[in-house]
Design an enzyme around this catalytic site. Structure first.
Site, PDB file in Angstrom:
ATOM      1  N   GLU A 147      40.786  -2.589  41.821  1.00 20.65           N
ATOM      2  CA  GLU A 147      41.591  -2.137  40.677  1.00 20.65           C
ATOM      3  C   GLU A 147      42.067  -3.302  39.819  1.00 20.65           C
ATOM      4  O   GLU A 147      42.097  -3.225  38.591  1.00 20.65           O
ATOM      5  CB  GLU A 147      42.796  -1.321  41.174  1.00 20.65           C
ATOM      6  CG  GLU A 147      43.734  -0.853  40.081  1.00 20.65           C
ATOM      7  CD  GLU A 147      43.068   0.079  39.079  1.00 20.65           C
ATOM      8  OE1 GLU A 147      42.977  -0.299  37.892  1.00 20.65           O
ATOM      9  OE2 GLU A 147      42.627   1.167  39.470  1.00 20.65           O
ATOM     10  N   ASP A 219      35.077 -11.799  28.370  1.00 24.83           N
ATOM     11  CA  ASP A 219      36.009 -11.248  29.358  1.00 24.83           C
ATOM     12  C   ASP A 219      36.047  -9.722  29.244  1.00 24.83           C
ATOM     13  O   ASP A 219      35.960  -9.008  30.250  1.00 24.83           O
ATOM     14  CB  ASP A 219      37.401 -11.851  29.138  1.00 24.83           C
ATOM     15  CG  ASP A 219      38.440 -11.267  30.074  1.00 24.83           C
ATOM     16  OD1 ASP A 219      38.427 -11.619  31.267  1.00 24.83           O
ATOM     17  OD2 ASP A 219      39.266 -10.444  29.624  1.00 24.83           O
ATOM     18  N   LYS A 223      34.667  -6.639  31.871  1.00 28.72           N
ATOM     19  CA  LYS A 223      35.527  -5.525  32.285  1.00 28.72           C
ATOM     20  C   LYS A 223      34.892  -4.172  31.987  1.00 28.72           C
ATOM     21  O   LYS A 223      34.991  -3.247  32.802  1.00 28.72           O
ATOM     22  CB  LYS A 223      36.894  -5.658  31.612  1.00 28.72           C
ATOM     23  CG  LYS A 223      37.706  -6.819  32.182  1.00 28.72           C
ATOM     24  CD  LYS A 223      38.945  -7.127  31.354  1.00 28.72           C
ATOM     25  CE  LYS A 223      39.733  -8.284  31.959  1.00 28.72           C
ATOM     26  NZ  LYS A 223      40.837  -8.726  31.087  1.00 28.72           N
TER      27      LYS A 223
END
Length: 336
Positions: A147, A219, A223
């Site tokens: 998570e 980045d 994700k």
């Protein structure tokens, strides 16, 4: 529950602090969460009775090396600690490597082989070889939770997979990088140019010394790969993402967008099998128009329709919040 922390930078220390601060709460509601080993690039500190977490943080901050922990410190590699120290869970929080995924990938696979569950905040291995990691965890009968790899404290993955279970996730859009959102907010509100806003973000510690991965969109790309694979069942890598960063955005462009009722945000989007990261026009009244370092994710689903989650996407304590949630999930799944 016995824990090994691999990586003792800002996030590793954040986990140690949270486990220390929450020790009474955890003992009362679950059981003692005991850190039996901590590793960094210098070596390790090991104590099967549980390390003093405040002392570990102090040693790291004063000397830069966990091996200097009194009596329990030693020169020993993270891999050897994973193999030799008896523990239930490995928390892998070394720096992300978006080119090879290592050393985190090796740490995670070695943990699985040694029948240890894994919780990680590390984007690298997940963005490069998600399917392999999931298959290896299943093969060795261990739990793999991540998570904290997307959105810091925001419960994005667990929200989609557990709270929204039964919904088909049709698309995901969001702002998943606080540094770029801060820069665009400053440019919009104060009319700063990109370089000035970036310099200010660095001075405040919001941007890394080398902010390339943030400002070029890499980045965010990592994700959305993690979200596409873990939530939507895709098999993507970072090479599948069309990426464009924010370095060419001007205050004039933001001003013109504002005049027309829009702002400009760096959006990561998963829709119709395509993964895109680029600056997009966002209506001023959209839930995606969050300011400063906040992150936001919007799910489009078949049953619940639009679901939006907003929160702090970075920071050691915020990231530790997600890691603690995953640790508690593992406890509930294995110890009850």
């Amino acid at each position: 529950m016995d824990i090994i922390i691999v990586g003792f930078g800002a996030i590793g220390k954040g986990i140690a602090k949270v486990l220390y601060d929450k020790k009474d709460y955890l003992k009362k509601n679950y059981e003692e969460f005991k850190v039996v080993a901590i590793t960094d690039s210098s070596g390790a500190a090991i104590d099967e009775d549980g390390l003093d977490l405040l002392k570990a943080i102090e040693v790291k901050e004063k000397t830069g090396k966990i091996k200097n922990y009194p009596e329990k410190g030693r020169e020993m590699s993270s891999i050897d600690v994973i193999k030799e120290v008896d523990a239930d869970v490995v928390v892998e929080v070394t720096p992300s490597n978006l080119e090879t995924g290592d050393p985190a990938k090796t740490h995670i696979l070695e943990s699985f082989k040694n029948k240890k569950h894994v919780v990680t905040a590390n984007k690298g291995p997940l963005a490069l070889c998600y399917k392999e990691l999931i298959e290896e965890a299943k093969k060795h009968g261990v739990i793999f939770r991540h998570e904290a790899s997307v959105g810091g404290a925001m419960p994005i993955i667990n929200l989609a997979k557990e709270t929204l279970a039964g919904n088909e996730i049709l698309s995901i859009r969001g702002i998943l990088n606080g540094t770029t959102n801060y820069i665009l907010t400053k440019m919009e509100k104060e009319g700063l140019d990109f370089e000035t806003a970036l310099k200010e973000a660095k001075e405040l510690g919001i941007a890394e010394t080398d902010p390339t991965q943030d400002i070029e969109g890499l980045d965010t790309a990592a994700k959305i790969v993690i979200l596409a694979n873990s939530i939507m069942g895709m098999n993507k890598t970072i090479k599948d993402v069309k990426v464009k960063g924010i370095s060419r955005i001007t205050p004039e462009a933001l001003f013109l967008a504002n005049k027309r009722g829009y702002t400009i945000k760096l959006i990561g989007q998963i829709k119709d099998g395509y993964l895109i990261v680029e600056p997009m026009l966002v209506p001023i009244d959209s839930p995606l128009n969050v300011k400063g370092t906040l992150n936001v994710a919007m799910f489009e689903t078949d049953l619940a329709k639009e679901v939006v989650v907003v929160g702090r996407g970075a920071g050691p304590i915020e990231t530790a919040s997600a890691i603690l949630s995953d640790l508690i999930h593992i406890y509930n799944s294995t110890k009850k």
